[in-house]
Design a protein around this motif. Sequence first.
Motif, PDB file in Angstrom:
ATOM      1  N   LEU A   5      14.874   3.347  -0.771  1.00  0.00           N
ATOM      2  CA  LEU A   5      13.932   3.893  -1.742  1.00  0.00           C
ATOM      3  C   LEU A   5      12.519   3.360  -1.527  1.00  0.00           C
ATOM      4  O   LEU A   5      12.341   2.170  -1.234  1.00  0.00           O
ATOM      5  CB  LEU A   5      14.368   3.518  -3.168  1.00  0.00           C
ATOM      6  CG  LEU A   5      15.832   3.734  -3.541  1.00  0.00           C
ATOM      7  CD1 LEU A   5      16.086   3.268  -4.984  1.00  0.00           C
ATOM      8  CD2 LEU A   5      16.224   5.202  -3.379  1.00  0.00           C
ATOM      9  N   GLY A   6      11.553   4.246  -1.679  1.00  0.00           N
ATOM     10  CA  GLY A   6      10.152   3.836  -1.703  1.00  0.00           C
ATOM     11  C   GLY A   6       9.587   4.119  -3.077  1.00  0.00           C
ATOM     12  O   GLY A   6       9.684   5.241  -3.578  1.00  0.00           O
ATOM     13  N   LEU A   7       9.008   3.092  -3.713  1.00  0.00           N
ATOM     14  CA  LEU A   7       8.536   3.235  -5.093  1.00  0.00           C
ATOM     15  C   LEU A   7       7.013   3.276  -5.104  1.00  0.00           C
ATOM     16  O   LEU A   7       6.366   2.353  -4.609  1.00  0.00           O
ATOM     17  CB  LEU A   7       9.053   2.043  -5.912  1.00  0.00           C
ATOM     18  CG  LEU A   7       8.572   1.921  -7.357  1.00  0.00           C
ATOM     19  CD1 LEU A   7       9.094   3.081  -8.200  1.00  0.00           C
ATOM     20  CD2 LEU A   7       9.031   0.580  -7.953  1.00  0.00           C
ATOM     21  N   VAL A  39      12.887  -0.511  -0.520  1.00  0.00           N
ATOM     22  CA  VAL A  39      12.418  -1.159   0.709  1.00  0.00           C
ATOM     23  C   VAL A  39      10.896  -1.211   0.813  1.00  0.00           C
ATOM     24  O   VAL A  39      10.345  -1.902   1.651  1.00  0.00           O
ATOM     25  CB  VAL A  39      12.987  -0.473   1.978  1.00  0.00           C
ATOM     26  CG1 VAL A  39      14.502  -0.613   2.014  1.00  0.00           C
ATOM     27  CG2 VAL A  39      12.573   0.986   2.059  1.00  0.00           C
ATOM     28  N   ARG A  40      10.199  -0.467  -0.062  1.00  0.00           N
ATOM     29  CA  ARG A  40       8.743  -0.492  -0.022  1.00  0.00           C
ATOM     30  C   ARG A  40       8.217  -0.131  -1.406  1.00  0.00           C
ATOM     31  O   ARG A  40       8.778   0.737  -2.082  1.00  0.00           O
ATOM     32  CB  ARG A  40       8.209   0.540   1.005  1.00  0.00           C
ATOM     33  CG  ARG A  40       6.879   0.173   1.641  1.00  0.00           C
ATOM     34  CD  ARG A  40       7.114  -0.857   2.743  1.00  0.00           C
ATOM     35  NE  ARG A  40       5.928  -1.662   3.045  1.00  0.00           N
ATOM     36  CZ  ARG A  40       5.099  -1.428   4.069  1.00  0.00           C
ATOM     37  NH1 ARG A  40       5.297  -0.436   4.881  1.00  0.00           N
ATOM     38  NH2 ARG A  40       4.067  -2.242   4.287  1.00  0.00           N
ATOM     39  N   VAL A  41       7.153  -0.781  -1.793  1.00  0.00           N
ATOM     40  CA  VAL A  41       6.567  -0.546  -3.113  1.00  0.00           C
ATOM     41  C   VAL A  41       5.066  -0.368  -2.956  1.00  0.00           C
ATOM     42  O   VAL A  41       4.411  -1.192  -2.302  1.00  0.00           O
ATOM     43  CB  VAL A  41       6.865  -1.745  -4.040  1.00  0.00           C
ATOM     44  CG1 VAL A  41       5.941  -1.751  -5.233  1.00  0.00           C
ATOM     45  CG2 VAL A  41       8.313  -1.732  -4.494  1.00  0.00           C
ATOM     46  N   CYS A  42       4.520   0.688  -3.533  1.00  0.00           N
ATOM     47  CA  CYS A  42       3.082   0.941  -3.437  1.00  0.00           C
ATOM     48  C   CYS A  42       2.452   0.880  -4.820  1.00  0.00           C
ATOM     49  O   CYS A  42       3.008   1.406  -5.795  1.00  0.00           O
ATOM     50  CB  CYS A  42       2.849   2.319  -2.822  1.00  0.00           C
ATOM     51  SG  CYS A  42       1.122   2.848  -2.876  1.00  0.00           S
ATOM     52  N   SER A  43       1.281   0.245  -4.864  1.00  0.00           N
ATOM     53  CA  SER A  43       0.582   0.113  -6.134  1.00  0.00           C
ATOM     54  C   SER A  43      -0.858  -0.243  -5.825  1.00  0.00           C
ATOM     55  O   SER A  43      -1.175  -0.722  -4.743  1.00  0.00           O
ATOM     56  CB  SER A  43       1.278  -0.978  -6.962  1.00  0.00           C
ATOM     57  OG  SER A  43       0.436  -1.443  -7.983  1.00  0.00           O
ATOM     58  N   PHE A  58       5.220  -4.900  -0.768  1.00  0.00           N
ATOM     59  CA  PHE A  58       4.008  -4.260  -1.283  1.00  0.00           C
ATOM     60  C   PHE A  58       3.130  -3.620  -0.211  1.00  0.00           C
ATOM     61  O   PHE A  58       2.953  -4.147   0.886  1.00  0.00           O
ATOM     62  CB  PHE A  58       3.188  -5.313  -2.040  1.00  0.00           C
ATOM     63  CG  PHE A  58       1.881  -4.794  -2.559  1.00  0.00           C
ATOM     64  CD1 PHE A  58       1.832  -4.046  -3.727  1.00  0.00           C
ATOM     65  CD2 PHE A  58       0.693  -5.047  -1.879  1.00  0.00           C
ATOM     66  CE1 PHE A  58       0.623  -3.563  -4.205  1.00  0.00           C
ATOM     67  CE2 PHE A  58      -0.515  -4.563  -2.345  1.00  0.00           C
ATOM     68  CZ  PHE A  58      -0.552  -3.820  -3.520  1.00  0.00           C
ATOM     69  N   THR A  59       2.585  -2.459  -0.556  1.00  0.00           N
ATOM     70  CA  THR A  59       1.487  -1.878   0.218  1.00  0.00           C
ATOM     71  C   THR A  59       0.529  -1.204  -0.757  1.00  0.00           C
ATOM     72  O   THR A  59       0.940  -0.780  -1.834  1.00  0.00           O
ATOM     73  CB  THR A  59       1.980  -0.836   1.235  1.00  0.00           C
ATOM     74  OG1 THR A  59       0.823  -0.198   1.827  1.00  0.00           O
ATOM     75  CG2 THR A  59       2.821   0.258   0.583  1.00  0.00           C
ATOM     76  N   GLU A  60      -0.734  -1.134  -0.374  1.00  0.00           N
ATOM     77  CA  GLU A  60      -1.692  -0.419  -1.222  1.00  0.00           C
ATOM     78  C   GLU A  60      -1.821   1.043  -0.815  1.00  0.00           C
ATOM     79  O   GLU A  60      -2.408   1.832  -1.537  1.00  0.00           O
ATOM     80  CB  GLU A  60      -3.074  -1.101  -1.123  1.00  0.00           C
ATOM     81  CG  GLU A  60      -3.242  -2.204  -2.120  1.00  0.00           C
ATOM     82  CD  GLU A  60      -4.689  -2.680  -2.225  1.00  0.00           C
ATOM     83  OE1 GLU A  60      -5.474  -2.386  -1.294  1.00  0.00           O
ATOM     84  OE2 GLU A  60      -5.007  -3.353  -3.201  1.00  0.00           O
ATOM     85  N   ASP A  61      -1.246   1.389   0.325  1.00  0.00           N
ATOM     86  CA  ASP A  61      -1.432   2.741   0.871  1.00  0.00           C
ATOM     87  C   ASP A  61      -0.125   3.520   0.792  1.00  0.00           C
ATOM     88  O   ASP A  61       0.854   3.168   1.463  1.00  0.00           O
ATOM     89  CB  ASP A  61      -1.904   2.611   2.333  1.00  0.00           C
ATOM     90  CG  ASP A  61      -2.186   3.972   2.947  1.00  0.00           C
ATOM     91  OD1 ASP A  61      -1.966   5.008   2.271  1.00  0.00           O
ATOM     92  OD2 ASP A  61      -2.617   3.999   4.116  1.00  0.00           O
ATOM     93  N   PHE A  62      -0.139   4.589   0.015  1.00  0.00           N
ATOM     94  CA  PHE A  62       1.120   5.327  -0.140  1.00  0.00           C
ATOM     95  C   PHE A  62       1.578   5.976   1.156  1.00  0.00           C
ATOM     96  O   PHE A  62       2.745   6.338   1.308  1.00  0.00           O
ATOM     97  CB  PHE A  62       1.053   6.320  -1.303  1.00  0.00           C
ATOM     98  CG  PHE A  62       0.108   7.469  -1.137  1.00  0.00           C
ATOM     99  CD1 PHE A  62       0.380   8.500  -0.251  1.00  0.00           C
ATOM    100  CD2 PHE A  62      -1.063   7.539  -1.901  1.00  0.00           C
ATOM    101  CE1 PHE A  62      -0.489   9.572  -0.124  1.00  0.00           C
ATOM    102  CE2 PHE A  62      -1.925   8.613  -1.769  1.00  0.00           C
ATOM    103  CZ  PHE A  62      -1.649   9.641  -0.873  1.00  0.00           C
TER     104      PHE A  62
END
Lengths: 427, 427
Positions: A5-7, A39-43, A58-62
Amino acid sequence: MTIKLGLVGTGTVGGGCLDILRNHREDFKRHLGVDMEVVRVCSRNPEQAEARGVLHLFTEDFNDIINDPEIDIVIELIGGTTAARDVVLGALRAGKNVVTANKALMATFGDEVMDLAREKNLEVGFEASVGGGIPIIQPLKHSLISNEITSVMGIVNGTTNYMLTRMVDDGLSYEDALAEAQAKGFAEADPTADVDGFDAAAKIAILASIAFNSRVKLNDVYTEGIRNITQLDMDTADDMGYVIKLLALAHRTPEGIDVRVHPTMLPKAHQMAQVNGVFNAIYVTGDAVGETMFFGEGAGAGPAAAAVMGDVLEVARHMTLGIPPVVGCTCTDNLPIVPMEKLSTKYYIRFSVADRSGVLAAMAGVFAKHGVSVRSVVQRGSAQHETVNLSYVTHTASEASVRRVLEEIGGLEDVLRAEPSVIRVED
Amino acid sequence: MTIKLGLVGTGTVGGGCLDILRNHREDFKRHLGVDMEVVRVCSRNPEQAEARGVLHLFTEDFNDIINDPEIDIVIELIGGTTAARDVVLGALRAGKNVVTANKALMATFGDEVMDLAREKNLEVGFEASVGGGIPIIQPLKHSLISNEITSVMGIVNGTTNYMLTRMVDDGLSYEDALAEAQAKGFAEADPTADVDGFDAAAKIAILASIAFNSRVKLNDVYTEGIRNITQLDMDTADDMGYVIKLLALAHRTPEGIDVRVHPTMLPKAHQMAQVNGVFNAIYVTGDAVGETMFFGEGAGAGPAAAAVMGDVLEVARHMTLGIPPVVGCTCTDNLPIVPMEKLSTKYYIRFSVADRSGVLAAMAGVFAKHGVSVRSVVQRGSAQHETVNLSYVTHTASEASVRRVLEEIGGLEDVLRAEPSVIRVED
């Protein structure tokens, strides 16, 4: 097989989703045969990601989520119709299933989203976009499919329902009820989307599209909010055996779909009249099933996350079984939207008028001239000197006639002391 | 591809199913991409089949349906656990999917039915077995799966709810309410299954099995009916702010599943307290979603047929898509049933006792001795000379202690004038 899942979005609902998976991952494996992992979270907010224990994802880039070949399902929880649209369409284009809580997106670009999903043979879950945790989209797309749905009525905005409940139960003014809702975090600093009915309009557009198998968009929904509801209207409604609710309504009619959001007087004995506070309810009538109602908490991290993760689990279940989407877009018909002027219903109309002889007679003449039959009229004094309130309840009348009545009474010389209050009555 | 249906049972629900297909066959093709046709109908009653316009499909022998290679889905609507069991198991053995409205069968032989379905890779739909047309089994098996369900409470028997509503609203006695329900066709000539709670028990067994992922059978459900409810109990409940409902309850507890059916006092403000007449409602609480309620008509040809045909369409949809069953038996855990003696709740207990000094004190002593703390006691005169009614409401107490209190007070010399009335209180 572990579903990845990518959130996108780490606010309260995103946090609720992470909690559910943390608490129940083993249960899901045992009960549903489904294993899932974020497995990845964007915010935009690394602190929020850190607070939720997912800074390492965490990543800032969707685009890092959309372009991650490992990710199976993208969860979109950022809201709005700009970046969220890019996320949802981008994820679908990249071959990923999508779950979203975004009512504005689905009510505005739902056709684009569902068309792309069909083209790509992917799933889009949006149960959380209406009614928080209340199961309603699934029941409409599955359990109730043997019915021709004749109407859907919803209390689908918790903020306004909380405010109206406080106004009727505790005599608060609209302003005080709003201030309290804001203080409790139920209403935004800019409450427009809630109090002017746009949030409810997006939700009824989504529900009507599914219930009637025909696309209804946000712009198709006639929308009035609750800004003009006064304590006097509340009291008069109470005296007449009604409560005032902000209802979202959609009716199948021979002329097409009648869909609207406005304050509505409901008989106290109606099941929906007893839905108070931040609770939501959706009342669905079908030709075989008769009347059904779905009730629950319409907002909050837990309920919304429960709906999001229910969709995620359903998609993951299908992926684990290796089966294609079971139900996609259900808008197979193309029914017209009935213009508001064609509406026929009962009306409560309160006029604040000059307290002098001849006014009542003049107004009665206007009602009669336009064929609007009056069921009852109540006169009450007002705090303002030389002003009285006249509250009319009509028999079934056409919106067009009522508008002509309002216009003509508005034009009577030196009669009106304030804007009339108009509330439709549902019996 | 046309899905072929075999219908066993041509009573009101069977007639409703035929009507739905007759009215909406073209809609189902357009909306769902599913075409269906009833090709054989079995009944003991050719006149009924003729009245429904399906005499040309008629057989008296259900084996003609089970053994018909053309038939894809068998609809079982004859009820009971003997012939119906043969039909359902026989159909599955013959490789046919099954849809049934049979609560007794599913609550008694559900494991056998679901095991065979799994072995054969077939589907069994039984939405209509609980709550008539109310979608509840689908939501529990799909929409709510991200939750750990903590409790399910239902008003799931329309007959008794109708009777209790008439008793509370119009002051009818139990006997008059039953006679009226029988006259209206809501109650059978032998009302045992309804008034003694067995119908509700079967339904809560089914709901608890799904909600808690653990098999609960009819025999596991502690069951009390409404035969002993008097107008005096109704009035006392009303004075205390409660209404009496026949509730089916299932709670997940650390010790296992607490599952029971009995008359229950509910606060008037509870959403379930307002479910009246033949309406049903199921109140589901989950750890994320919070409180939800599903409300609708619990019986009748239309609602039950809507649920049956909803299941049939869902199975037909899967067959048309060429996909295997999505969800089968969900009983993956094996939780113990909590014995009734271990229950802790609040109790209303009414004693009809001799009106003489010392009785109240003696009774108070018995309550104290067994550690049952009394919240309130109300004394009322009785029509019988020298008899008074003492209505106690306890704080939370154990069922075992309350039973000891009842036993010891029953043994007090020349005190009791009638069987005590015991109603559990849900706050």
